[in-house]
Design an enzyme around this catalytic site. Structure first.
Site, mmCIF file in Angstrom:
data_model
loop_
_atom_site.group_PDB
_atom_site.id
_atom_site.type_symbol
_atom_site.label_atom_id
_atom_site.label_comp_id
_atom_site.label_asym_id
_atom_site.label_seq_id
_atom_site.Cartn_x
_atom_site.Cartn_y
_atom_site.Cartn_z
ATOM 1 N N ASP A 21 -37.854 100.230 -114.085
ATOM 2 C CA ASP A 21 -36.795 99.316 -113.680
ATOM 3 C C ASP A 21 -37.410 97.932 -113.652
ATOM 4 O O ASP A 21 -38.531 97.762 -113.157
ATOM 5 C CB ASP A 21 -36.270 99.686 -112.296
ATOM 6 C CG ASP A 21 -35.046 98.871 -111.952
ATOM 7 O OD1 ASP A 21 -33.926 99.415 -112.051
ATOM 8 O OD2 ASP A 21 -35.185 97.683 -111.615
ATOM 9 N N ASP A 46 -30.229 105.780 -106.592
ATOM 10 C CA ASP A 46 -29.569 104.586 -106.051
ATOM 11 C C ASP A 46 -28.542 103.941 -106.984
ATOM 12 O O ASP A 46 -27.664 103.212 -106.549
ATOM 13 C CB ASP A 46 -30.630 103.524 -105.679
ATOM 14 C CG ASP A 46 -31.561 103.202 -106.845
ATOM 15 O OD1 ASP A 46 -31.377 103.774 -107.931
ATOM 16 O OD2 ASP A 46 -32.474 102.374 -106.669
ATOM 17 N N HIS A 47 -28.619 104.230 -108.283
ATOM 18 C CA HIS A 47 -27.751 103.524 -109.231
ATOM 19 C C HIS A 47 -26.402 104.200 -109.471
ATOM 20 O O HIS A 47 -25.526 103.612 -110.080
ATOM 21 C CB HIS A 47 -28.446 103.387 -110.589
ATOM 22 C CG HIS A 47 -29.455 102.282 -110.653
ATOM 23 N ND1 HIS A 47 -30.571 102.251 -109.860
ATOM 24 C CD2 HIS A 47 -29.515 101.173 -111.425
ATOM 25 C CE1 HIS A 47 -31.282 101.174 -110.139
ATOM 26 N NE2 HIS A 47 -30.660 100.489 -111.082
ATOM 27 N N ARG A 94 -34.054 99.297 -119.290
ATOM 28 C CA ARG A 94 -33.463 100.542 -119.796
ATOM 29 C C ARG A 94 -33.832 100.768 -121.255
ATOM 30 O O ARG A 94 -33.532 99.973 -122.133
ATOM 31 C CB ARG A 94 -31.947 100.542 -119.570
ATOM 32 C CG ARG A 94 -31.162 99.545 -120.364
ATOM 33 C CD ARG A 94 -29.724 99.454 -119.874
ATOM 34 N NE ARG A 94 -29.674 98.760 -118.592
ATOM 35 C CZ ARG A 94 -28.668 97.998 -118.193
ATOM 36 N NH1 ARG A 94 -27.606 97.851 -118.939
ATOM 37 N NH2 ARG A 94 -28.714 97.368 -117.033
ATOM 38 N N ARG A 106 -28.812 89.307 -110.665
ATOM 39 C CA ARG A 106 -28.243 89.136 -112.007
ATOM 40 C C ARG A 106 -26.757 88.854 -111.923
ATOM 41 O O ARG A 106 -26.073 89.424 -111.093
ATOM 42 C CB ARG A 106 -28.399 90.426 -112.811
ATOM 43 C CG ARG A 106 -29.801 90.868 -112.920
ATOM 44 C CD ARG A 106 -30.026 91.543 -114.239
ATOM 45 N NE ARG A 106 -31.429 91.406 -114.505
ATOM 46 C CZ ARG A 106 -32.237 92.422 -114.756
ATOM 47 N NH1 ARG A 106 -31.746 93.633 -114.858
ATOM 48 N NH2 ARG A 106 -33.500 92.201 -114.969
ATOM 49 N N SER A 110 -32.792 94.218 -118.325
ATOM 50 C CA SER A 110 -33.327 95.424 -117.705
ATOM 51 C C SER A 110 -34.382 96.132 -118.535
ATOM 52 O O SER A 110 -34.661 95.796 -119.678
ATOM 53 C CB SER A 110 -32.179 96.368 -117.392
ATOM 54 O OG SER A 110 -32.066 97.335 -118.390
HETATM 55 C C1 MIC Z 1 -30.604 96.467 -113.653
HETATM 56 O O1 MIC Z 1 -30.740 95.794 -112.645
HETATM 57 O O2 MIC Z 1 -30.111 96.030 -114.704
HETATM 58 C C2 MIC Z 1 -31.076 97.890 -113.633
HETATM 59 C C3 MIC Z 1 -29.901 98.752 -113.760
HETATM 60 O O3 MIC Z 1 -31.684 98.181 -112.398
HETATM 61 C C4 MIC Z 1 -32.055 98.061 -114.785
HETATM 62 C C5 MIC Z 1 -32.470 99.414 -115.078
HETATM 63 C C6 MIC Z 1 -31.432 100.218 -115.736
HETATM 64 O O4 MIC Z 1 -30.814 99.784 -116.701
HETATM 65 O O5 MIC Z 1 -31.250 101.354 -115.304
HETATM 66 C C7 MIC Z 1 -33.303 97.203 -114.709
HETATM 67 O O6 MIC Z 1 -33.261 96.136 -114.156
HETATM 68 O O7 MIC Z 1 -34.320 97.575 -115.315
HETATM 69 FE FE1 SF4 Z 2 -30.267 98.134 -108.435
HETATM 70 FE FE2 SF4 Z 2 -31.137 96.762 -110.568
HETATM 71 FE FE3 SF4 Z 2 -29.322 95.733 -108.877
HETATM 72 FE FE4 SF4 Z 2 -31.783 96.038 -108.097
HETATM 73 S S1 SF4 Z 2 -31.067 94.704 -109.732
HETATM 74 S S2 SF4 Z 2 -29.959 96.558 -106.914
HETATM 75 S S3 SF4 Z 2 -32.379 97.936 -109.089
HETATM 76 S S4 SF4 Z 2 -29.072 97.502 -110.208
#
Ligand code: MIC
Ligand code: SF4
Length: 755
Positions: free
Chosen positions: A160, A95-96, A645, A448, A643
């Site tokens: 995640d 999905d990313h 990550r 976010r 996140s």
């Molecule tokens: C995000 O919302 O920042 C992400 C991308 O979903 C991350 C995970 C990632 O960095 O791949 C998260 O929230 O953990």
């Molecule tokens: Fe995707 Fe993270 Fe955004 Fe949710 S917050 S839609 S998991 S990038």
């Protein structure tokens, strides 16, 4: 029928006994969070009541979910663990990596071509190790999990931070780094410090323009981005009972934004409705049989102050819609008050884009509420002033929304329907309306809004609101528009008002889908071969990290003293860099490029102490690495917020950073540093942060006697010959010190497997 129904029934079959035993052990009624925690102990039963915020406890989660951007590193690590299959049900969701540009069909085609290698890798690793695979376009991990896998009273982990979304269905679902997931995939326990408990009592009822999103926007305003750290937030009260299941998911989802370990709600009629609507009568029936254990004991909600560490009460009758931002999700402003605030702060009032979607607000109900506003624009002849983009949460939602005419409404007001994927929420957005770094405003229903997150532009002011509020603001084109009081001028020159939104909780004719996008793994995947090209720029097999020897720490240099917010987006940026998530050396070239250097307020511009020159952070760090010199990173409060990550820990580790010394950490990032065999330390005296100078060298005086519960001493040597000796705290327990000594947690697993 639900996936893994036998596993779910297994959890329920032992729940009563475990809950009764713990109630007796602690000698008082139990919260829901405690029931789930204690019924998922690795050792089965406990003979000890754990101390919240103190004891490290081993848990046995029921399942794991990974998304493509983090799964690559998680699975590259799992491949090293030497196991034939994952030990608990696991899924991977693509999905990313799908950029939003022209619309779903075209964008998905492009993504499938540009990330073919990565998707093929994930699909074949999933097939080999018994992991369910959701292909690109199937949907956003957390909506797909809510629709298919979450179940009341369960415990899951996910790579995640928004895994917490499944709290909407009464789970304890927790975001972790890939290395934590690898432990559980490999059949080991998962360790967590027993969380504190925050109770949020919701009284009254939501109505009109106020939505579930506003509950969490308000909570974020109260608790701020670090107020939930180390705690589970448990929602209850009559207001909770009247929220839909996906609305509860929205609230739990954004609990990640206050740093909470997770959030949850007790099992109720809304959850039962959702389970049945998503073809899981079996789960609903099984849950109904153990209903009493899937919520707190009645005494707890009657006198919450006796059982929670902190209580917040929100009266939904008086709660107003909010918009939070810019640049941080906890800057909460009631909608009617935003005009003045924006003028005072010089935030552009003109709104360029309204974006609806992301894992937190892309449910069927969300789309119906936003569509009910868009429909009024058509009926009342108001031409929308901003551009509009929609990312449905899953193919099942998209298909149903199309059948029910919702997507057509959005298209009629000029919206682009993007892929069922994260899209702009993670910077996967080819935004063509900006030429450079112009100052501009966007509103979105995401969770976010850190600087540069959606489009890479530091001057984009992003505000977070409910989907229906985003729709209204996008139609008006103004940040100070208050749909409850203001009118808009339509094409006939008349002043018209928008009526309040109307939502449909669950599709009246049921959900429908042709191809949900799921690929089940082979029963026996041992013959599947996984190939990683040695010349790939997207994927790289991992090599074990070497332990950081005590002696190597002598004379460590300062890499950067980061000032202010330093989220994982600052440490390992997403957007264009997502393409390197499976290649550690390549992605390391973005290490800390977003962090603000405290000595010159610039990003990606630090002094290389070896030459005196200023350069990018990764370049300086590679120079230290080449010279065999270890470095340390210094940071402010809530370092690593955001996140899960683990790249934010693995990249510095790969480049030779030995320690990260900060005022405070976000939970997942602190664990990620430990897992990768690094030192994550906090100042005993926060003001010692001010002692650190640009040319400093560090000695870890007593690292040889690194022990649980005992502060460490660091000598800071300044360039002018003076020195300071400071104390630093750490939260390592004995086994975590073992990870440091062995070089990483994975090295420990490998050693145990080899033995
Ligand atoms: C995000 O919302 O920042 C992400 C991308 O979903 C991350 C995970 C990632 O960095 O791949 C998260 O929230 O953990
Ligand atoms: Fe995707 Fe993270 Fe955004 Fe949710 S917050 S839609 S998991 S990038």
């Amino acid at each position: 029928m639900a996936f893994d129904i036998d596993m779910i029934k297994g959890v329920y079959s032992q729940m009563a006994e475990r809950v009764d035993q713990v109630r007796e052990l602690v000698g008082r009624p139990l919260t829901l969070s405690e029931k789930i925690l204690y019924s998922h102990l690795w050792d089965g039963k406990s003979n000890k009541a754990f101390t919240r915020g103190k004891d490290y406890v081993d848990f046995a989660p029921d399942r794991i979910a990974c998304q493509d951007a983090t799964a690559q590193m998680a699975l590259l690590q799992f491949m090293q663990a030497g196991k034939p299959k994952v030990a608990v049900p696991t899924t991977v969701h693509c999905d990313h990596l799908i950029q939003a540009k022209s619309g779903a069909v075209a964008d998905l085609k492009v993504a499938n071509a540009t990330s073919e290698e990565v998707f093929n890798f994930l699909e074949s690793v999933s097939n080999k190790y018994g992991i369910g695979f959701w292909k690109p376009g199937a949907g956003i991990i957390h909506q797909v999990v809510l629709e298919n896998y979450a179940f009341p009273g369960g415990m899951m982990i996910g790579t995640d931070s928004h895994t917490v979304n499944a709290g909407g269905l009464g789970m304890l679902a927790i975001g972790v780094g890939g290395a934590d997931a690898v432990d559980v995939m490999a059949g080991m326990a998962w360790e967590l410090k027993f969380p504190k408990l925050i109770g949020v009592k919701l009284t009254g009822n939501i109505s009109g323009w106020t939505s579930a999103k506003d509950v969490i926007l308000k909570v974020a305003g109260i608790l701020t981005v670090k107020g939930g750290t180390g705690a589970i937030v448990e929602y209850f009260g009559e207001g909770a009972l009247n929220l839909s299941c996906t609305g509860k998911g929205t609230i739990c989802n954004m609990g990640a934004e206050i740093g909470a370990t997770t959030s949850t709600f007790g099992y109720d009629a809304s959850m039962e409705r959702y389970l049945r609507a998503t073809d899981r009568n079996d789960v609903a029936d099984a849950a109904n049989e153990v209903k009493a254990h899937l919520t707190a004991d009645p005494e707890v909600y009657a006198q919450p102050e006796k059982y929670f560490d902190e209580i917040i009460e929100i009266d939904l009758n008086t709660l107003k819609p909010h918009l939070n931002g810019p640049f941080t999700p906890d800057l909460a402003t009631p909608v009617g008050e935003l005009g003045e605030k924006a003028k005072a702060n010089d935030w552009p009032l003109k709104v360029d884009w309204g974006l609806i979607g992301s894992c937190t607000n892309s449910s069927y109900e969300d789309l119906t509420r936003a569509a009910s506003i868009a429909k009024q624009a058509i009926d009342k002849k108001i031409k929308p002033k901003s551009d509009f983009g929609i990312n449905p949460g899953s193919e099942q939602i998209r298909f149903t929304a199309e059948r029910d005419g919702l997507l057509q409404i959005f298209e009629e007001v000029g919206a682009t329907i993007f892929t069922n994927a994260c899209g702009p929420c993670i910077g996967q957005w080819d935004r063509s309306d900006l030429k450079g770094d112009e100052k501009n405003t966007i509103v979105h229903s995401f969770n976010r809004n850190f600087s540069k997150r959606a489009d890479g532009n530091p001057n984009t002011h992003a505000f977070v609101g409910s989907p229906e509020m985003v729709a209204a603001i996008a139609i008006s084109g103004r940040l100070d528009f208050d749909p409850m009081n203001d009118t808009l001028i339509n094409e006939d020159g008349e002043a018209v008002k928008l009526d309040m939104p109307l939502g449909i909780e669950l599709p009246v004719n049921g959900f429908a889908v042709e191809d949900a996008g799921f690929i089940a793994p082979d029963e026996d995947g041992s013959g599947v071969s996984v190939k990683v090209s040695p010349t790939s720029e997207r994927l790289q097999l991992l090599e074990s990290f070497q332990p950081i020897e005590n002696e190597s720490l002598a004379g460590a240099k300062l890499l950067i003293k980061a000032q202010g917010k330093c989220t994982t987006d600052h440490i390992s940026m997403a957007g264009p860099w997502l393409r390197f998530r499976g290649h550690l050396d390549n992605i390391a070239n973005n290490t800390l490029i977003g962090a603000v250097n405290a000595f010159n307020q610039k990003t990606n511009f630090v002094k290389n102490q070896l030459t005196g020159e200023y350069m990018g952070v990764p370049d300086a760090q590679r120079a230290y690495k080449a010279a065999g010199i270890k470095t340390i990173v210094v940071g402010d409060h809530n370092y690593g917020e955001g996140s899960s990550r683990e790249h934010a820990a693995m990249q510095p580790r790969h480049l030779g950073v030995a320690a990260v010394l900060v005022k405070s950490f976000a939970r997942i990032h602190e664990t990620n540093l430990k897992k990768q065999g690094m030192l994550g330390l906090t100042f005993v005296n926060e003001s010692d942060y001010d002692l650190i100078k640009e040319d400093d060298t560090f000695n870890f005086v007593d690292i040889a006697s690194f022990k649980a519960g005992q502060a460490l001493t660091i000598e800071i040597k300044h360039a002018d010959g003076t020195a300071h000796t400071i104390q630093v705290n750490h939260t390592y327990n004995d086994s975590q010190i073992g990870w440091f000594r062995e070089g990483s947690a994975l090295n420990v697993i490998k050693k145990e497997n080899a033995a």
